[in-house]
Design a protein around this motif. Structure first.
Motif, PDB file in Angstrom:
ATOM      1  N   CYS A 282       0.841  -1.193   0.000  1.00 21.15           N
ATOM      2  CA  CYS A 282       0.000   0.000   0.000  1.00 21.15           C
ATOM      3  C   CYS A 282       0.881   1.250   0.000  1.00 21.15           C
ATOM      4  O   CYS A 282       2.044   1.209   0.420  1.00 21.15           O
ATOM      5  CB  CYS A 282      -0.933   0.010   1.207  1.00 21.15           C
ATOM      6  SG  CYS A 282      -2.225  -1.249   1.117  1.00 21.15           S
ATOM      7  N   ASP A 283       0.335   2.339  -0.493  1.00 19.35           N
ATOM      8  CA  ASP A 283       1.100   3.582  -0.591  1.00 19.35           C
ATOM      9  C   ASP A 283       0.850   4.521   0.583  1.00 19.35           C
ATOM     10  O   ASP A 283       1.725   5.305   0.956  1.00 19.35           O
ATOM     11  CB  ASP A 283       0.741   4.301  -1.896  1.00 19.35           C
ATOM     12  CG  ASP A 283       1.075   3.458  -3.112  1.00 19.35           C
ATOM     13  OD1 ASP A 283       2.271   3.340  -3.430  1.00 19.35           O
ATOM     14  OD2 ASP A 283       0.141   2.903  -3.724  1.00 19.35           O
ATOM     15  N   TYR A 284      -0.374   4.464   1.139  1.00 20.83           N
ATOM     16  CA  TYR A 284      -0.746   5.337   2.260  1.00 20.83           C
ATOM     17  C   TYR A 284      -1.621   4.538   3.228  1.00 20.83           C
ATOM     18  O   TYR A 284      -2.183   3.508   2.877  1.00 20.83           O
ATOM     19  CB  TYR A 284      -1.544   6.557   1.786  1.00 20.83           C
ATOM     20  CG  TYR A 284      -0.893   7.370   0.703  1.00 20.83           C
ATOM     21  CD1 TYR A 284       0.112   8.288   0.998  1.00 20.83           C
ATOM     22  CD2 TYR A 284      -1.306   7.234  -0.620  1.00 20.83           C
ATOM     23  CE1 TYR A 284       0.698   9.039  -0.014  1.00 20.83           C
ATOM     24  CE2 TYR A 284      -0.720   7.980  -1.632  1.00 20.83           C
ATOM     25  CZ  TYR A 284       0.288   8.878  -1.326  1.00 20.83           C
ATOM     26  OH  TYR A 284       0.866   9.618  -2.312  1.00 20.83           O
ATOM     27  N   TYR A 285      -1.746   5.066   4.460  1.00 17.65           N
ATOM     28  CA  TYR A 285      -2.699   4.509   5.415  1.00 17.65           C
ATOM     29  C   TYR A 285      -3.444   5.641   6.087  1.00 17.65           C
ATOM     30  O   TYR A 285      -2.988   6.799   6.112  1.00 17.65           O
ATOM     31  CB  TYR A 285      -1.991   3.641   6.469  1.00 17.65           C
ATOM     32  CG  TYR A 285      -1.375   4.425   7.610  1.00 17.65           C
ATOM     33  CD1 TYR A 285      -2.076   4.615   8.810  1.00 17.65           C
ATOM     34  CD2 TYR A 285      -0.101   4.985   7.507  1.00 17.65           C
ATOM     35  CE1 TYR A 285      -1.519   5.347   9.859  1.00 17.65           C
ATOM     36  CE2 TYR A 285       0.460   5.712   8.539  1.00 17.65           C
ATOM     37  CZ  TYR A 285      -0.251   5.885   9.713  1.00 17.65           C
ATOM     38  OH  TYR A 285       0.291   6.608  10.744  1.00 17.65           O
ATOM     39  N   VAL A 286      -4.616   5.315   6.635  1.00 16.84           N
ATOM     40  CA  VAL A 286      -5.372   6.296   7.412  1.00 16.84           C
ATOM     41  C   VAL A 286      -6.286   5.548   8.382  1.00 16.84           C
ATOM     42  O   VAL A 286      -6.908   4.552   8.012  1.00 16.84           O
ATOM     43  CB  VAL A 286      -6.191   7.239   6.495  1.00 16.84           C
ATOM     44  CG1 VAL A 286      -7.310   6.505   5.771  1.00 16.84           C
ATOM     45  CG2 VAL A 286      -6.751   8.417   7.283  1.00 16.84           C
ATOM     46  N   PRO A 287      -6.354   5.976   9.639  1.00 20.84           N
ATOM     47  CA  PRO A 287      -7.322   5.395  10.574  1.00 20.84           C
ATOM     48  C   PRO A 287      -8.735   5.859  10.210  1.00 20.84           C
ATOM     49  O   PRO A 287      -8.929   7.016   9.809  1.00 20.84           O
ATOM     50  CB  PRO A 287      -6.892   5.959  11.938  1.00 20.84           C
ATOM     51  CG  PRO A 287      -5.526   6.541  11.727  1.00 20.84           C
ATOM     52  CD  PRO A 287      -5.472   6.953  10.302  1.00 20.84           C
ATOM     53  N   LEU A 288      -9.709   4.995  10.358  1.00 20.01           N
ATOM     54  CA  LEU A 288     -11.078   5.302   9.961  1.00 20.01           C
ATOM     55  C   LEU A 288     -11.605   6.561  10.633  1.00 20.01           C
ATOM     56  O   LEU A 288     -12.278   7.382  10.006  1.00 20.01           O
ATOM     57  CB  LEU A 288     -11.988   4.111  10.304  1.00 20.01           C
ATOM     58  CG  LEU A 288     -13.458   4.240   9.913  1.00 20.01           C
ATOM     59  CD1 LEU A 288     -13.614   4.317   8.400  1.00 20.01           C
ATOM     60  CD2 LEU A 288     -14.276   3.075  10.477  1.00 20.01           C
ATOM     61  N   MET A 289     -11.292   6.736  11.922  1.00 23.18           N
ATOM     62  CA  MET A 289     -11.875   7.849  12.658  1.00 23.18           C
ATOM     63  C   MET A 289     -11.139   9.179  12.440  1.00 23.18           C
ATOM     64  O   MET A 289     -11.485  10.198  13.037  1.00 23.18           O
ATOM     65  CB  MET A 289     -11.964   7.513  14.141  1.00 23.18           C
ATOM     66  CG  MET A 289     -12.959   6.389  14.404  1.00 23.18           C
ATOM     67  SD  MET A 289     -13.198   6.015  16.144  1.00 23.18           S
ATOM     68  CE  MET A 289     -14.037   7.495  16.700  1.00 23.18           C
ATOM     69  N   SER A 290     -10.140   9.175  11.547  1.00 24.98           N
ATOM     70  CA  SER A 290      -9.528  10.438  11.125  1.00 24.98           C
ATOM     71  C   SER A 290     -10.242  11.025   9.922  1.00 24.98           C
ATOM     72  O   SER A 290      -9.983  12.173   9.546  1.00 24.98           O
ATOM     73  CB  SER A 290      -8.047  10.221  10.788  1.00 24.98           C
ATOM     74  OG  SER A 290      -7.308   9.887  11.939  1.00 24.98           O
TER      75      SER A 290
END
Length: 482
Positions: A282-290
Motif C-alpha cells: 500500500c502507498d498510504y494509510y489512514v485510521p477510519l476515525m480520522s
C-alpha cells in the motif's frame, strides 16, 4: 541493600532484604514503609496495605505512610478507607497538593463529584502548575454536564503542559460533544499519543499517513479502530474516500466482515491482523476515525446517505421465520461490553425493560450478546422476551434480525449504530453524561435521521428514561392500531 535492590527494580530481592532488616529491628517504621513500597511494585496490594498499617502503628504521625496506604487502598477498591487515610495526610500536611489530588480521584471513584471538584481545586491552590489536577477537574466537570467550564480547565492544563496528551484528547471529546467539530477533530488526533498507543503510532506502518488528497493510481489502507459502533458509524466515509483515487483496502473486525461485504468504496475487505500483513504493497494509510477531520465535517455536512448498511436478502428471509409473533416487533439491548471504560455508566439492568412487556400489542426480542444475555433467562418477569443471544453469530445475523423489526430500543452500543445505518427506527437510551457523538440536549441525532435520543435527567436515573420510553411506545402502538 534492600533499598538499592528496590531502586534496581529487583523487587523480590528487595522484599527479602528489608524483611531481614525487620527481623533484626522490628520497631523501625521506615522499614515497614519501604516494604510496603516494594509490595506496591509487586502489585501485592493486600501485603502493601498491611506493611503501611504497621508503619503507622509504630509511628502514628507518619504522613508518607498514610499517603501510600491511601493509594494502596484505592487500588484495592477500598475507597472509603482510602478517603480516611488521605484526609489524615492533609491533617498532618495541609499544603500537600498530591494528597488533595488523590483524595479528588478517590471521591470521583465514589461518584461524589462535588467533593472531587473541591479537592482538585484545593490541589490547584497549593500547586498552581498542577496540570494533572486541572485535567482531572475538567473531566469531573464534563461528567457533571458543565462542558464550557471543562473546556476552560482543559485549556489551562495545556497552557501549563502543552504536551499533555490526555488533556488534548479529553479536550477533543468536550469540544465534539459541544458541537465544536472543527477544533474537536484536530484534537481528536491526539488519541494516538496516549499511553501504549504512542508506541504504535506513527510506527505501526512504514508508509505515509494519507492527508486527504487525491491518490489516483495508488493503494490506500484504511483500518478500523476502537469499537464496532465506531466502525459502523464512520464507514459512511469510505465512498467519499474512494472518489478521491485508486484502490481502497479496508481492514476491520471479523464479526463485521460479512455485513460489510460489497460495501461501496471498498475494493478489498480484510480482517484485522496483528502482523499487519495487509498493509504491504500500500502507498498510504489512514485510521477510519480520522476521516471526519480530513473531510472537514461539521454538523450540517455530516454524510447522511442513509441507509448505507443492508441485510442479505436470504438471511433476512430466514430471520423473518424466527421473528413471527404478531404485534409491534421491538428489539432490545441493555448492556455493552463490560471491559468498556464507561460501561457502568451506559449499561442498565434488564429489569428496566419489564414495564415495556406490559404494553398491549408489542412483541419483544432480545438482541443482547454476552453474559448479560443470561438475565433474560433468570428473571421471572422477562418471560415475554424472546432472546436471540445464541443465534446471533455475527453482525450479519443481527442485521438480518433488525431488518424484520419495527423498532430497536437500546443503550449506547453497536446495535444503535447498526439500526441507524440501516435507516430503521431506533431509540437510544443515554446516560446523563453521554458519549461525545450524541451532543447535548437534543432528542435527535444528525448522524442518524431515524434515531430518537432518551437522556437521563440526572446521573443514574434510568427510571425517568423508561417512563418516557413507555409513554412514547404506548402512544405509538395506539396510533398503529387506529
Amino acid at each position: 541493600l534492600g533499598i538499592i535492590a528496590f531502586q534496581l527494580k529487583k523487587y523480590e530481592n528487595a522484599g527479602s532484604l528489608i524483611g531481614k532488616a525487620i527481623e533484626n529491628k522490628p520497631k523501625v517504621p521506615q522499614f515497614y514503609y519501604n516494604l510496603g513500597l516494594v509490595f506496591v511494585s509487586l502489585k501485592r496490594q493486600k501485603k502493601a496495605i498491611q506493611a503501611f498499617q504497621k508503619a503507622i502503628e509504630i509511628k502514628p504521625d507518619y504522613a508518607d505512610a498514610y499517603y501510600n496506604l491511601g493509594l494502596a487502598l484505592k487500588k484495592h477498591h477500598q475507597f472509603e478507607e482510602a478517603v480516611l487515610n488521605l484526609k489524615h495526610v492533609i491533617k498532618l500536611t495541609p499544603d500537600d497538593a498530591d494528597a488533595y489530588y488523590n483524595l479528588g480521584n478517590t471521591y470521583e471513584a465514589l461518584d461524589r463529584y462535588e467533593a472531587a471538584v473541591e479537592n482538585y481545586q484545593l490541589a490547584i491552590e497549593e500547586n498552581r502548575a498542577f496540570a494533572g489536577a486541572l485535567n482531572n477537574l475538567a473531566l469531573v466537570l464534563k461528567a457533571m454536564g458543565r462542558i464550557d467550564e471543562a473546556i476552560r480547565h482543559f485549556r489551562e492544563a495545556l497552557r501549563l503542559k502543552p504536551g499533555l496528551a490526555e488533556a488534548h484528547w479529553n479536550l477533543s471529546l468536550a469540544l465534539l460533544i459541544n458541537g465544536q467539530f472543527a477544533e474537536g477533530w484536530k484534537k481528536h488526533e491526539w488519541r494516538f499519543r496516549r499511553g501504549k498507543r504512542s508506541t504504535i503510532y506513527p510506527h505501526r506502518f512504514g508508509i505515509p499517513l494519507w492527508d486527504g488528497s487525491s491518490f489516483t493510481g495508488k493503494r490506500l489502507f484504511v483500518h478500523s479502530e476502537q469499537g464496532f459502533g465506531d466502525t459502523l458509524q464512520f464507514i459512511r466515509y469510505l465512498p467519499m474516500v474512494k472518489r478521491l483515487g485508486g484502490t481502497v483496502i479496508f481492514e476491520t473486525f471479523g464479526p463485521l466482515l460479512e455485513t460489510m461485504s460489497g460495501f461501496p468504496g471498498i475494493d478489498k475487505l480484510v480482517e484485522i491482523s496483528p502482523d499487519r500483513r495487509h498493509v504491504e504493497n500500500c502507498d498510504y494509510y489512514v485510521p477510519l476515525m480520522s476521516l471526519p477531520m480530513l473531510f472537514a465535517t461539521d454538523i450540517p455536512t455530516i454524510p447522511s446517505n442513509i441507509p448505507y448498511i443492508f441485510a442479505a436478502p436470504e438471511k433476512a428471509g430466514q430471520w423473518k421465520n424466527r421473528i413471527n409473533k404478531k404485534g409491534y416487533k421491538i428489539g432490545i439491548v441493555w448492556a455493552g461490553k463490560p471491559e468498556h471504560e464507561n460501561d457502568g455508566n451506559r449499561s442498565c439492568a434488564l429489569e428496566y425493560f419489564s414495564s415495556l412487556t406490559e404494553i398491549s400489542g408489542v412483541a419483544i426480542y432480545g438482541l443482547q450478546k454476552g453474559d448479560a444475555a443470561r438475565q433474560a433467562e433468570t428473571l421471572g418477569g422477562m418471560k415475554r422476551i424472546i432472546n436471540f443471544d445464541r443465534e446471533l453469530t455475527d453482525f450479519s445475523d443481527t442485521t438480518a434480525a433488525i431488518e424484520n423489526l419495527d423498532l430497536v430500543i437500546s443503550i449506547d452500543t453497536a446495535s444503535v449504530h447498526l439500526a441507524g445505518a440501516m435507516g430503521k427506527p431506533v431509540w437510544t437510551l443515554l446516560p446523563y453524561a453521554p458519549d461525545w457523538r450524541w451532543l447535548l440536549e437534543r432528542e435527535d441525532s444528525p448522524w442518524y435521521p431515524t434515531m430518537r435520543l432518551f437522556r437521563q435527567p440526572l446521573r443514574g436515573d434510568w427510571g425517568t428514561v423508561f417512563d418516557k420510553v413507555k409513554d412514547k411506545l404506548q402512544k405509538l402502538t395506539r396510533e398503529r392500531v387506529n
